[in-house]
Motif scaffolding. Structure first.
Motif, short mmCIF file in Angstrom:
data_model
loop_
_atom_site.label_atom_id
_atom_site.label_comp_id
_atom_site.label_asym_id
_atom_site.label_seq_id
_atom_site.Cartn_x
_atom_site.Cartn_y
_atom_site.Cartn_z
N GLU A 151 0.86 -1.19 0.00
CA GLU A 151 0.00 0.00 0.00
C GLU A 151 0.89 1.23 0.00
OE1 GLU A 151 -1.10 1.27 4.54
OE2 GLU A 151 -2.24 -0.40 3.70
N PHE A 152 0.47 2.21 -0.74
CA PHE A 152 1.20 3.47 -0.82
C PHE A 152 0.51 4.46 0.11
CE2 PHE A 152 2.17 1.25 -4.70
CZ PHE A 152 3.54 1.42 -4.79
N TYR A 153 1.32 5.12 0.92
CA TYR A 153 0.80 6.02 1.94
C TYR A 153 1.31 7.42 1.64
CZ TYR A 153 -0.07 7.86 6.64
OH TYR A 153 -0.52 8.59 7.70
N PHE A 154 0.39 8.36 1.46
CA PHE A 154 0.76 9.73 1.14
C PHE A 154 0.49 10.62 2.34
CE2 PHE A 154 -0.81 7.69 -2.77
CZ PHE A 154 0.40 7.60 -3.42
N ARG A 155 1.35 11.57 2.54
CA ARG A 155 1.31 12.42 3.72
C ARG A 155 0.56 13.71 3.44
NH1 ARG A 155 1.79 14.27 8.19
NH2 ARG A 155 3.61 15.05 9.28
N TYR A 156 -0.44 13.97 4.26
CA TYR A 156 -1.20 15.23 4.20
C TYR A 156 -1.31 15.77 5.62
CZ TYR A 156 -2.57 13.92 -0.52
OH TYR A 156 -2.54 13.58 -1.84
N LEU A 157 -1.60 17.04 5.74
CA LEU A 157 -1.77 17.69 7.03
C LEU A 157 -2.97 17.08 7.76
CD1 LEU A 157 -0.61 20.03 8.74
CD2 LEU A 157 -2.31 21.50 7.67
N THR A 158 -2.77 16.73 9.03
CA THR A 158 -3.87 16.16 9.81
C THR A 158 -4.46 17.22 10.74
OG1 THR A 158 -2.46 15.44 11.63
CG2 THR A 158 -2.76 13.88 9.80
N TRP A 159 -5.67 16.98 11.22
CA TRP A 159 -6.30 17.93 12.15
C TRP A 159 -5.49 18.01 13.43
CZ3 TRP A 159 -9.06 21.24 9.91
CH2 TRP A 159 -9.89 20.91 8.85
N ALA A 160 -4.93 16.90 13.87
CA ALA A 160 -4.11 16.91 15.10
C ALA A 160 -2.90 17.83 14.92
CB ALA A 160 -3.67 15.49 15.45
N GLU A 161 -2.27 17.79 13.73
CA GLU A 161 -1.12 18.66 13.47
C GLU A 161 -1.56 20.13 13.43
OE1 GLU A 161 1.75 15.75 10.85
OE2 GLU A 161 0.07 16.76 9.85
N CYS A 162 -2.75 20.39 12.93
CA CYS A 162 -3.29 21.76 12.91
C CYS A 162 -3.45 22.27 14.35
CB CYS A 162 -4.64 21.81 12.20
SG CYS A 162 -4.55 21.54 10.43
N GLU A 163 -4.04 21.42 15.19
CA GLU A 163 -4.24 21.80 16.59
C GLU A 163 -2.91 22.00 17.30
OE1 GLU A 163 -6.78 18.84 18.33
OE2 GLU A 163 -8.47 19.39 17.04
N SER A 185 0.67 21.62 3.43
CA SER A 185 1.58 22.36 4.31
C SER A 185 1.94 21.53 5.53
CB SER A 185 0.97 23.71 4.70
OG SER A 185 -0.24 23.51 5.42
N VAL A 186 2.46 20.37 5.26
CA VAL A 186 2.80 19.38 6.28
C VAL A 186 4.08 19.80 6.98
CG1 VAL A 186 3.42 16.96 6.60
CG2 VAL A 186 1.71 17.59 4.91
N PRO A 187 4.12 19.71 8.32
CA PRO A 187 5.38 20.01 9.01
C PRO A 187 6.40 18.94 8.71
CG PRO A 187 3.72 19.25 10.58
CD PRO A 187 3.04 19.38 9.24
N PRO A 188 7.69 19.27 8.73
CA PRO A 188 8.72 18.25 8.44
C PRO A 188 8.68 17.11 9.45
CG PRO A 188 9.69 20.41 8.91
CD PRO A 188 8.22 20.55 9.06
N GLU A 189 9.06 15.91 8.96
CA GLU A 189 9.10 14.75 9.85
C GLU A 189 10.20 14.95 10.88
OE1 GLU A 189 7.64 11.37 9.62
OE2 GLU A 189 6.09 12.32 8.45
N PRO A 190 9.97 14.51 12.14
CA PRO A 190 11.02 14.66 13.15
C PRO A 190 12.18 13.76 12.91
CG PRO A 190 9.03 13.63 14.08
CD PRO A 190 8.76 13.93 12.65
#
Length: 190
Positions: A151-163, A185-190
């Motif tokens: 499965e291919f997983y694409f990264r998008y901004l989540t509501w938790a990241e917005c909060e 506008s996803v924050p960079p991965e840690p």
């Protein structure tokens, strides 16, 4: 280059007239040109014959050996992709080996074992669907064993990241975001 070498080699003998315009000098000039051309061709063959130094023809010929051309652009990335593809063997089915091979092909992705014979391919450095995903998907599906579920997983901004970031609708509108630009506008991965 070789003309000067031949002149320097024969001059100590004192047998040849090596002055400019002499027949011997003309012969050495012609021989030197031939040796220069042969040396240049050998240098090209040596460079293109090794994956680590190939730049053009050598990379094209190696890439033709694979079902898909690696998703790499620069000669350095193409060399790394070819080296990664050449390392695939029967013992290349560990998640670490699969991950190394995918990254070696110039694809900024990571394979994560999900259990039950399933792998998730994520693109941690890319928000949304990566450019040229169709080509990337074909390469990955060629590399990975067919018995695995992928499965291919694409990264998008989540509501938790917005909060967590403290976003407000006012701040989002002030930044002139569209829905598409906002979800990317996803924050960079840690």
């Amino acid at each position: 280059m070789y003309e000067q070498f031949l002149i320097a080699l024969l001059a100590p003998l004192g047998v040849y007239d090596l002055t400019v315009g002499s027949i011997s000098e003309a012969e050495l000039y012609a021989l030197g040109k031939g040796f220069d051309a042969a040396a240049k061709r050998l240098e090209y063959v040596e460079r293109e014959g090794l994956t680590a130094t190939a730049e053009e023809e050598g990379l094209r010929r190696r890439e033709a050996l694979f079902a898909r051309r690696p998703a790499a652009v620069t000669p350095e990335e193409r060399r790394a992709a070819i080296a990664a593809l050449l390392q695939i063997a029967g013992d290349s089915l560990t998640p670490e080996a699969i991950d190394r091979t995918i990254r070696g092909c110039g694809i900024r992705a990571k394979a994560i074992e999900m259990g039950g014979g399933n792998l998730r391919v994520v693109f941690p450095e890319t928000a949304g669907v990566p450019a040229e995903f169709e080509q990337i998907q074909k390469i990955i599906l060629d590399i990975l064993p067919c018995h695995l579920g992928i499965e291919f997983y694409f990264r998008y901004l989540t509501w938790a990241e917005c909060e967590d970031a403290g976003y407000t609708w006012e701040a989002i509108e002030a930044a002139n975001h569209t829905w598409e630009s906002f979800q990317l506008s996803v924050p960079p991965e840690p």
